[in-house]
Design a protein around this motif. Structure first.
Motif, PDB file in Angstrom:
ATOM      1  N   ALA A 115      12.759   2.515   2.851  1.00  0.00           N
ATOM      2  CA  ALA A 115      13.259   3.322   3.964  1.00  0.00           C
ATOM      3  C   ALA A 115      12.066   3.610   4.855  1.00  0.00           C
ATOM      4  O   ALA A 115      11.045   4.138   4.391  1.00  0.00           O
ATOM      5  N   GLU A 116      12.205   3.260   6.111  1.00  0.00           N
ATOM      6  CA  GLU A 116      11.107   3.378   7.068  1.00  0.00           C
ATOM      7  C   GLU A 116      11.544   4.286   8.213  1.00  0.00           C
ATOM      8  O   GLU A 116      12.652   4.151   8.737  1.00  0.00           O
ATOM      9  N   VAL A 117      10.664   5.216   8.596  1.00  0.00           N
ATOM     10  CA  VAL A 117      10.907   6.086   9.743  1.00  0.00           C
ATOM     11  C   VAL A 117       9.688   6.004  10.651  1.00  0.00           C
ATOM     12  O   VAL A 117       8.555   6.229  10.201  1.00  0.00           O
ATOM     13  N   ASP A 118       9.912   5.665  11.894  1.00  0.00           N
ATOM     14  CA  ASP A 118       8.824   5.541  12.874  1.00  0.00           C
ATOM     15  C   ASP A 118       7.683   4.666  12.357  1.00  0.00           C
ATOM     16  O   ASP A 118       6.500   4.995  12.508  1.00  0.00           O
ATOM     17  N   GLY A 119       8.038   3.561  11.708  1.00  0.00           N
ATOM     18  CA  GLY A 119       7.055   2.603  11.229  1.00  0.00           C
ATOM     19  C   GLY A 119       6.384   2.970   9.916  1.00  0.00           C
ATOM     20  O   GLY A 119       5.534   2.224   9.434  1.00  0.00           O
ATOM     21  N   GLU A 120       6.758   4.099   9.314  1.00  0.00           N
ATOM     22  CA  GLU A 120       6.139   4.528   8.055  1.00  0.00           C
ATOM     23  C   GLU A 120       7.153   4.429   6.915  1.00  0.00           C
ATOM     24  O   GLU A 120       8.273   4.944   7.012  1.00  0.00           O
ATOM     25  N   VAL A 121       6.753   3.781   5.836  1.00  0.00           N
ATOM     26  CA  VAL A 121       7.602   3.684   4.651  1.00  0.00           C
ATOM     27  C   VAL A 121       7.545   5.026   3.926  1.00  0.00           C
ATOM     28  O   VAL A 121       6.472   5.482   3.528  1.00  0.00           O
ATOM     29  N   LEU A 122       8.717   5.660   3.774  1.00  0.00           N
ATOM     30  CA  LEU A 122       8.793   6.986   3.164  1.00  0.00           C
ATOM     31  C   LEU A 122       9.482   6.990   1.804  1.00  0.00           C
ATOM     32  O   LEU A 122       9.507   8.015   1.125  1.00  0.00           O
ATOM     33  N   GLY A 123      10.072   5.863   1.433  1.00  0.00           N
ATOM     34  CA  GLY A 123      10.724   5.788   0.132  1.00  0.00           C
ATOM     35  C   GLY A 123      11.096   4.362  -0.183  1.00  0.00           C
ATOM     36  O   GLY A 123      11.106   3.499   0.704  1.00  0.00           O
ATOM     37  N   PHE A 124      11.405   4.133  -1.455  1.00  0.00           N
ATOM     38  CA  PHE A 124      11.853   2.808  -1.855  1.00  0.00           C
ATOM     39  C   PHE A 124      12.773   2.923  -3.053  1.00  0.00           C
ATOM     40  O   PHE A 124      12.748   3.908  -3.792  1.00  0.00           O
ATOM     41  N   ALA A 125      13.594   1.907  -3.211  1.00  0.00           N
ATOM     42  CA  ALA A 125      14.487   1.816  -4.369  1.00  0.00           C
ATOM     43  C   ALA A 125      14.716   0.347  -4.666  1.00  0.00           C
ATOM     44  O   ALA A 125      14.631  -0.506  -3.774  1.00  0.00           O
ATOM     45  N   TYR A 126      15.016   0.079  -5.926  1.00  0.00           N
ATOM     46  CA  TYR A 126      15.305  -1.297  -6.319  1.00  0.00           C
ATOM     47  C   TYR A 126      16.216  -1.287  -7.529  1.00  0.00           C
ATOM     48  O   TYR A 126      16.424  -0.253  -8.166  1.00  0.00           O
ATOM     49  N   ALA A 127      16.748  -2.452  -7.836  1.00  0.00           N
ATOM     50  CA  ALA A 127      17.544  -2.639  -9.049  1.00  0.00           C
ATOM     51  C   ALA A 127      16.966  -3.827  -9.792  1.00  0.00           C
ATOM     52  O   ALA A 127      16.727  -4.885  -9.212  1.00  0.00           O
ATOM     53  N   LYS A 173       0.834  -1.207   0.000  1.00  0.00           N
ATOM     54  CA  LYS A 173       0.000   0.000   0.000  1.00  0.00           C
ATOM     55  C   LYS A 173       0.868   1.256   0.000  1.00  0.00           C
ATOM     56  O   LYS A 173       0.594   2.211  -0.751  1.00  0.00           O
ATOM     57  N   ALA A 174       1.913   1.272   0.796  1.00  0.00           N
ATOM     58  CA  ALA A 174       2.811   2.432   0.842  1.00  0.00           C
ATOM     59  C   ALA A 174       3.559   2.594  -0.477  1.00  0.00           C
ATOM     60  O   ALA A 174       3.713   3.716  -0.979  1.00  0.00           O
ATOM     61  N   LEU A 175       4.019   1.487  -1.059  1.00  0.00           N
ATOM     62  CA  LEU A 175       4.706   1.547  -2.352  1.00  0.00           C
ATOM     63  C   LEU A 175       3.777   2.148  -3.407  1.00  0.00           C
ATOM     64  O   LEU A 175       4.188   3.013  -4.195  1.00  0.00           O
ATOM     65  N   ALA A 176       2.531   1.693  -3.416  1.00  0.00           N
ATOM     66  CA  ALA A 176       1.559   2.190  -4.400  1.00  0.00           C
ATOM     67  C   ALA A 176       1.282   3.682  -4.195  1.00  0.00           C
ATOM     68  O   ALA A 176       1.149   4.429  -5.172  1.00  0.00           O
ATOM     69  N   ALA A 177       1.207   4.130  -2.951  1.00  0.00           N
ATOM     70  CA  ALA A 177       0.939   5.546  -2.684  1.00  0.00           C
ATOM     71  C   ALA A 177       2.121   6.420  -3.131  1.00  0.00           C
ATOM     72  O   ALA A 177       1.927   7.454  -3.783  1.00  0.00           O
ATOM     73  N   ILE A 178       3.320   6.008  -2.792  1.00  0.00           N
ATOM     74  CA  ILE A 178       4.514   6.781  -3.163  1.00  0.00           C
ATOM     75  C   ILE A 178       4.666   6.819  -4.677  1.00  0.00           C
ATOM     76  O   ILE A 178       4.852   7.885  -5.276  1.00  0.00           O
ATOM     77  N   TYR A 179       4.595   5.667  -5.302  1.00  0.00           N
ATOM     78  CA  TYR A 179       4.763   5.594  -6.749  1.00  0.00           C
ATOM     79  C   TYR A 179       3.587   6.266  -7.463  1.00  0.00           C
ATOM     80  O   TYR A 179       3.759   6.950  -8.477  1.00  0.00           O
ATOM     81  N   GLY A 180       2.388   6.092  -6.938  1.00  0.00           N
ATOM     82  CA  GLY A 180       1.210   6.703  -7.539  1.00  0.00           C
ATOM     83  C   GLY A 180       1.324   8.211  -7.609  1.00  0.00           C
ATOM     84  O   GLY A 180       0.906   8.835  -8.595  1.00  0.00           O
ATOM     85  N   ASP A 181       1.902   8.827  -6.597  1.00  0.00           N
ATOM     86  CA  ASP A 181       2.123  10.273  -6.622  1.00  0.00           C
ATOM     87  C   ASP A 181       3.053  10.648  -7.775  1.00  0.00           C
ATOM     88  O   ASP A 181       2.809  11.622  -8.489  1.00  0.00           O
TER      89      ASP A 181
END
Length: 181
Positions: free
Chosen positions: A56-68, A12-20
């Motif tokens: 990357a998680e801060v205080d239990g919230e996913v704020l970013g992601f990266a992959y290769a 859900k967090a990945l979809a929200a970040i990427y969706g933006d």
């Protein structure tokens, strides 16, 4: 901040970040945000190949992601991967992108990867270009007006970072088994 492997619970967090990024940015040329299920399938496809997909998680919230993921599907590209990095709008400029991208770079080095590519949407994407430059990427070219999004033509910026000696010597490992991305 914790940088860790992404899991199904992060979909859900990945979809929200990427969706933006899909709806409001030029960093991706997708125009319809994928669902959380779609993002989880993408995550699994990367991780099932033994490649890094990190959050990357801060205080239990996913704020970013990266992959290769594989750069291209042909066998000759088996020593080259392409990174992607996305950060929540509220967390931009706080080191999230650098932390998670640096961890992806380290994971790629551990895999024996020789070249890491970045294909950045929009030559005006100063934050992504600057982030990649800050972690050692060099710009290798610009594809002019190759995408059309949000009513305008959009460039792509090619950047590259050699790993494990790059092309200074022949490979000493079989490379990544490619299954596409």
């Amino acid at each position: 901040m914790i940088v860790r492997q992404a899991t199904e619970a992060d979909a859900k967090a990945l979809a929200a970040i990427y969706g933006d990024a899909v709806l409001y940015g030029f960093g991706t040329f997708e125009e319809v945000p994928p669902s959380a299920a779609d993002m989880d399938a993408r995550r699994r496809a990367v991780q099932d190949q033994g490649l890094p997909y990190l959050v990357a998680e801060v205080d239990g919230e996913v704020l970013g992601f990266a992959y290769a993921a594989p750069f291209r599907p042909r066998a000759a590209y088996r020593y080259t991967l392409e990174d992607s990095v996305y950060v929540s709008p509220a967390a931009r400029g706080k080191g999230i992108g650098r932390a998670v991208l640096s961890a992806v770079i380290a994971a790629c080095e551990a895999l024996g990867v020789r070249q890491l590519m970045a294909v950045i949407g929009d030559s005006g994407n100063d934050s992504s270009i600057g982030l990649h430059r800050a972690v050692g990427f060099e710009q290798t070219g610009v594809g002019k007006s190759v995408g059309f999004k949000h009513g305008r033509w959009v460039d792509i910026v090619h950047m590259q970072k050699p790993l494990n000696g790059g092309d200074a010597r022949l490979p000493d490992a079989p490379g990544i088994t490619l299954t596409g991305h």
